[in-house]
Design a protein around this motif. Sequence first.
Motif, PDB file in Angstrom:
ATOM      1  N   LYS A 160       0.827  -1.204   0.000  1.00 59.44           N
ATOM      2  CA  LYS A 160       0.000   0.000   0.000  1.00 59.44           C
ATOM      3  C   LYS A 160       0.867   1.263   0.000  1.00 59.44           C
ATOM      4  CE  LYS A 160      -3.894  -2.202   2.364  1.00 59.44           C
ATOM      5  NZ  LYS A 160      -4.730  -2.228   3.605  1.00 59.44           N
ATOM      6  N   THR A 161       1.977   1.224   0.750  1.00 58.17           N
ATOM      7  CA  THR A 161       2.883   2.375   0.806  1.00 58.17           C
ATOM      8  C   THR A 161       3.507   2.635  -0.559  1.00 58.17           C
ATOM      9  OG1 THR A 161       3.371   1.977   3.140  1.00 58.17           O
ATOM     10  CG2 THR A 161       4.968   3.287   1.901  1.00 58.17           C
ATOM     11  N   VAL A 162       3.932   1.562  -1.232  1.00 58.46           N
ATOM     12  CA  VAL A 162       4.548   1.695  -2.555  1.00 58.46           C
ATOM     13  C   VAL A 162       3.538   2.199  -3.572  1.00 58.46           C
ATOM     14  CG1 VAL A 162       5.558   0.392  -4.465  1.00 58.46           C
ATOM     15  CG2 VAL A 162       6.364  -0.010  -2.137  1.00 58.46           C
ATOM     16  N   GLU A 163       2.335   1.656  -3.543  1.00 55.21           N
ATOM     17  CA  GLU A 163       1.306   2.113  -4.487  1.00 55.21           C
ATOM     18  C   GLU A 163       0.942   3.576  -4.244  1.00 55.21           C
ATOM     19  OE1 GLU A 163      -1.765  -0.782  -3.977  1.00 55.21           O
ATOM     20  OE2 GLU A 163      -0.824  -2.239  -5.330  1.00 55.21           O
TER      21      GLU A 163
ATOM     22  N   ASN B  71       1.071   9.245  -5.750  1.00 54.31           N
ATOM     23  CA  ASN B  71       1.169  10.614  -5.252  1.00 54.31           C
ATOM     24  C   ASN B  71       2.593  11.153  -5.136  1.00 54.31           C
ATOM     25  OD1 ASN B  71      -1.694  10.848  -4.770  1.00 54.31           O
ATOM     26  ND2 ASN B  71      -1.410   9.431  -3.069  1.00 54.31           N
ATOM     27  N   GLY B  72       3.598  10.293  -5.354  1.00 54.19           N
ATOM     28  CA  GLY B  72       4.979  10.747  -5.302  1.00 54.19           C
ATOM     29  C   GLY B  72       5.518  10.965  -3.913  1.00 54.19           C
TER      30      GLY B  72
ATOM     31  N   ASP C 212      12.215   4.423   4.160  1.00 54.41           N
ATOM     32  CA  ASP C 212      12.478   3.134   4.791  1.00 54.41           C
ATOM     33  C   ASP C 212      11.546   2.026   4.336  1.00 54.41           C
ATOM     34  OD1 ASP C 212      14.722   3.732   6.393  1.00 54.41           O
ATOM     35  OD2 ASP C 212      13.432   4.780   7.815  1.00 54.41           O
ATOM     36  N   SER C 213      10.494   2.348   3.596  1.00 57.43           N
ATOM     37  CA  SER C 213       9.568   1.325   3.101  1.00 57.43           C
ATOM     38  C   SER C 213       9.158   1.718   1.696  1.00 57.43           C
ATOM     39  CB  SER C 213       8.347   1.211   4.022  1.00 57.43           C
ATOM     40  OG  SER C 213       7.580   0.069   3.706  1.00 57.43           O
ATOM     41  N   ASN C 214       9.726   1.031   0.704  1.00 59.35           N
ATOM     42  CA  ASN C 214       9.539   1.416  -0.692  1.00 59.35           C
ATOM     43  C   ASN C 214       9.859   0.218  -1.581  1.00 59.35           C
ATOM     44  OD1 ASN C 214      12.545   1.515  -0.817  1.00 59.35           O
ATOM     45  ND2 ASN C 214      12.242   3.382   0.412  1.00 59.35           N
ATOM     46  N   VAL C 215      10.142   0.445  -2.832  1.00 58.07           N
ATOM     47  CA  VAL C 215      10.452  -0.661  -3.749  1.00 58.07           C
ATOM     48  C   VAL C 215      11.713  -1.399  -3.315  1.00 58.07           C
ATOM     49  CG1 VAL C 215      11.139  -1.209  -6.127  1.00 58.07           C
ATOM     50  CG2 VAL C 215       9.250   0.369  -5.707  1.00 58.07           C
ATOM     51  N   GLN C 216      12.635  -0.727  -2.661  1.00 60.17           N
ATOM     52  CA  GLN C 216      13.891  -1.342  -2.256  1.00 60.17           C
ATOM     53  C   GLN C 216      13.820  -1.995  -0.874  1.00 60.17           C
ATOM     54  OE1 GLN C 216      16.017  -1.539  -4.579  1.00 60.17           O
ATOM     55  NE2 GLN C 216      15.346   0.101  -5.927  1.00 60.17           N
ATOM     56  N   PHE C 217      13.073  -1.416   0.050  1.00 64.54           N
ATOM     57  CA  PHE C 217      13.093  -1.837   1.450  1.00 64.54           C
ATOM     58  C   PHE C 217      11.725  -2.317   1.911  1.00 64.54           C
ATOM     59  CE2 PHE C 217      16.326   1.765   1.573  1.00 64.54           C
ATOM     60  CZ  PHE C 217      17.406   0.917   1.394  1.00 64.54           C
ATOM     61  N   GLY C 218      11.727  -3.353   2.741  1.00 68.75           N
ATOM     62  CA  GLY C 218      10.507  -3.915   3.294  1.00 68.75           C
ATOM     63  C   GLY C 218      10.527  -5.421   3.148  1.00 68.75           C
TER      64      GLY C 218
ATOM     65  N   PRO D  57       3.967   4.587 -22.740  1.00 70.60           N
ATOM     66  CA  PRO D  57       4.601   3.980 -21.572  1.00 70.60           C
ATOM     67  C   PRO D  57       3.646   3.111 -20.757  1.00 70.60           C
ATOM     68  CG  PRO D  57       5.016   6.351 -21.665  1.00 70.60           C
ATOM     69  CD  PRO D  57       3.945   6.057 -22.657  1.00 70.60           C
ATOM     70  N   CYS D  58       4.191   2.034 -20.196  1.00 71.35           N
ATOM     71  CA  CYS D  58       3.521   1.247 -19.157  1.00 71.35           C
ATOM     72  C   CYS D  58       4.371   1.416 -17.907  1.00 71.35           C
ATOM     73  CB  CYS D  58       3.423  -0.219 -19.545  1.00 71.35           C
ATOM     74  SG  CYS D  58       2.207  -0.571 -20.830  1.00 71.35           S
ATOM     75  N   THR D  59       3.959   2.308 -17.012  1.00 69.01           N
ATOM     76  CA  THR D  59       4.787   2.631 -15.855  1.00 69.01           C
ATOM     77  C   THR D  59       3.970   2.538 -14.568  1.00 69.01           C
ATOM     78  OG1 THR D  59       4.303   5.001 -15.823  1.00 69.01           O
ATOM     79  CG2 THR D  59       6.108   4.273 -17.239  1.00 69.01           C
ATOM     80  N   LYS D  60       4.692   2.395 -13.472  1.00 70.47           N
ATOM     81  CA  LYS D  60       4.142   2.563 -12.127  1.00 70.47           C
ATOM     82  C   LYS D  60       4.871   3.768 -11.540  1.00 70.47           C
ATOM     83  CE  LYS D  60       1.438  -1.087 -12.025  1.00 70.47           C
ATOM     84  NZ  LYS D  60      -0.032  -0.991 -11.792  1.00 70.47           N
ATOM     85  N   GLY D  61       4.153   4.862 -11.435  1.00 72.04           N
ATOM     86  CA  GLY D  61       4.765   6.133 -11.075  1.00 72.04           C
ATOM     87  C   GLY D  61       4.629   7.092 -12.240  1.00 72.04           C
ATOM     88  N   ASP D  62       4.522   8.359 -11.942  1.00 75.91           N
ATOM     89  CA  ASP D  62       4.312   9.366 -12.983  1.00 75.91           C
ATOM     90  C   ASP D  62       5.561   9.498 -13.851  1.00 75.91           C
ATOM     91  OD1 ASP D  62       2.933  11.193 -14.422  1.00 75.91           O
ATOM     92  OD2 ASP D  62       3.048  12.808 -12.937  1.00 75.91           O
ATOM     93  N   TYR D  63       5.362   9.898 -15.112  1.00 79.50           N
ATOM     94  CA  TYR D  63       6.473  10.045 -16.058  1.00 79.50           C
ATOM     95  C   TYR D  63       6.322  11.344 -16.824  1.00 79.50           C
ATOM     96  CZ  TYR D  63       2.953   8.453 -19.422  1.00 79.50           C
ATOM     97  OH  TYR D  63       1.809   8.346 -20.173  1.00 79.50           O
ATOM     98  N   VAL D  64       7.411  11.746 -17.493  1.00 77.24           N
ATOM     99  CA  VAL D  64       7.391  12.954 -18.301  1.00 77.24           C
ATOM    100  C   VAL D  64       8.380  12.795 -19.440  1.00 77.24           C
ATOM    101  CG1 VAL D  64       9.149  14.090 -16.863  1.00 77.24           C
ATOM    102  CG2 VAL D  64       7.581  15.486 -18.225  1.00 77.24           C
ATOM    103  N   LEU D  65       8.033  13.308 -20.617  1.00 78.49           N
ATOM    104  CA  LEU D  65       8.969  13.304 -21.741  1.00 78.49           C
ATOM    105  C   LEU D  65      10.140  14.230 -21.424  1.00 78.49           C
ATOM    106  CD1 LEU D  65       6.456  13.333 -24.720  1.00 78.49           C
ATOM    107  CD2 LEU D  65       8.113  11.522 -24.215  1.00 78.49           C
TER     108      LEU D  65
END
Length: 529
Positions: A134-137, A142-143, A148-154, A424-432
């Motif tokens: 839930k934290t990662v999503e 929302n950015g 300490d709890s993200n795609v890398q940690f947990g 793009p197929c992304t998780k997280g906002d993107y910009v050109l």
Amino acid sequence: MIRITQLKLPVSHSQEELRKKIARSLRCFPDDLSYEIIRQSLDARHKDDKKFVYTVDVAVSGEKKILKKVHNNNIMYTRKQEYHFPETRKERSCPSPVIAGSGPAGLFCAWYLAYAGYRPLILERGEEAAKRQKTVEHFWKNGMLDPDSNVQFGEGGAGTFSDGKLNTLVKDSFGRNREVLRRFVKAGAPREILYQQKPHLGTDVLIHIVQTLRRQIEEMGGRFRFRSKLTDLFIKDGRLNAVEINGSEKLPAEICVLAPGHSARDTFQMLKNRGIHMEPKSFAVGLRIEHPQEMINQALYGEAENTYLGPASYKLTHSCQNGRGVYSFCMCPGGYVVNASSEEGLLAVNGMSYQARNSRNANSALIVTVTPQDFPEEGPLGGIAFQRMLEKKAWEAGQGRIPVQLFGDYKKHRASTEFGEVKPCTKGDYVLSDVRSVLPEPLGNSIEEGILAFGKKIEGFDREDALLSGVESRTSSPVRIIRNPRGESNVEGVYPCGEGAGYAGGITSAAMDGIRVAEWICEKFKNSL
């Protein structure tokens, strides 16, 4: 038991057809045998006649007679070998081993120590898997980053938000590889991972599996503490005496397994401050590239979709004129490019797939090896400084969003302003943006040359509207924590473990290393009796 190799069948075959093929090979009746699939690979060299190639172990009466009458180099006698954790006494007088990190290395080390009666304590800086998801999503939406709890940690480590690949190139004569896969199956993974050439689980499946492994460890006496970061080691006369948690709590400890993952930069700094021997390690950096999955399927399968094979994957390498090599890494069929950042003001990407692999795009990292000679500073943490330099540029290029650039614009060194057919197929906002500006010139040139070369191997790979995003900087650990032949660092009782410590490169090899460290710890206390 009889082993048969190179057993080929059309990809649309049934289980009954496989059984009959085995029986014909051994000149016996199908009902007289039982079999286990050891290996399944794909032969797609002839796109109109794609076949699965099997290695199977067969139990049948009269094995010796069968082998005498069947003269075939692909049919032989074999003896089934299973991994057995070394025998050990269940009760120990030593304090519970502390394990820092609950990625695959930490989890599997904990599982086998708990099995041996050691009641390990697992410290994890991030959250348990369900809360972490839930934290990662929330971050992707929302950015708002939780450092300490993200795609890398947990719980589950960085591999939880990946394609969940389980193949490894580690040579294994002890059976730990298959033991890891068996343990995953017993925790809820599909049985097919035991024999598929390129097994994967997907993020959605991995989250449930790591929770099951945690419950199993707890049932055997292990304990977990989440939001609990290892912040210091207390050393006396060259031996571990205690550990510090969250900068305040001191806990007596004789054993600490360091399994922090490849992104625990603050932990590496603490270890350096405490005199733990480390060295800089070569790793690789680059960008993610996206193509339509149907295009990759057409190029590799000769058809846009195949029910029996699922989305196609590739593995590509190229030696560049500048002496560097570029290669694909962590290819995610039907996947997503994800914002995998773990520090404010820095941006890193990774690839992720769900079990179904059903997004419209294929993505892969295209990376180039870098060595300590490329790092901006000397010392064991030079690679971390290099990663941060690139990630800062990526954050600035996208102002906190994933920067994306079309390959046609990448070649012309200009920022992209509109998409082509590929979206793009992304998780997280993107910009050109101008992704090429993130990379040092030799790396940027290598990736361009590599994509053009790969276009000669996979039609359309070098299409103008293929999407590049970055920066892919967390391919493996930039440091190695030195350990002796007994698995310990220069401080007695401190055991470097897994990918973060520099001894693995993916989920399976990290888990295997976790088992190895558990063996070392048991051996240490066995000899001390």
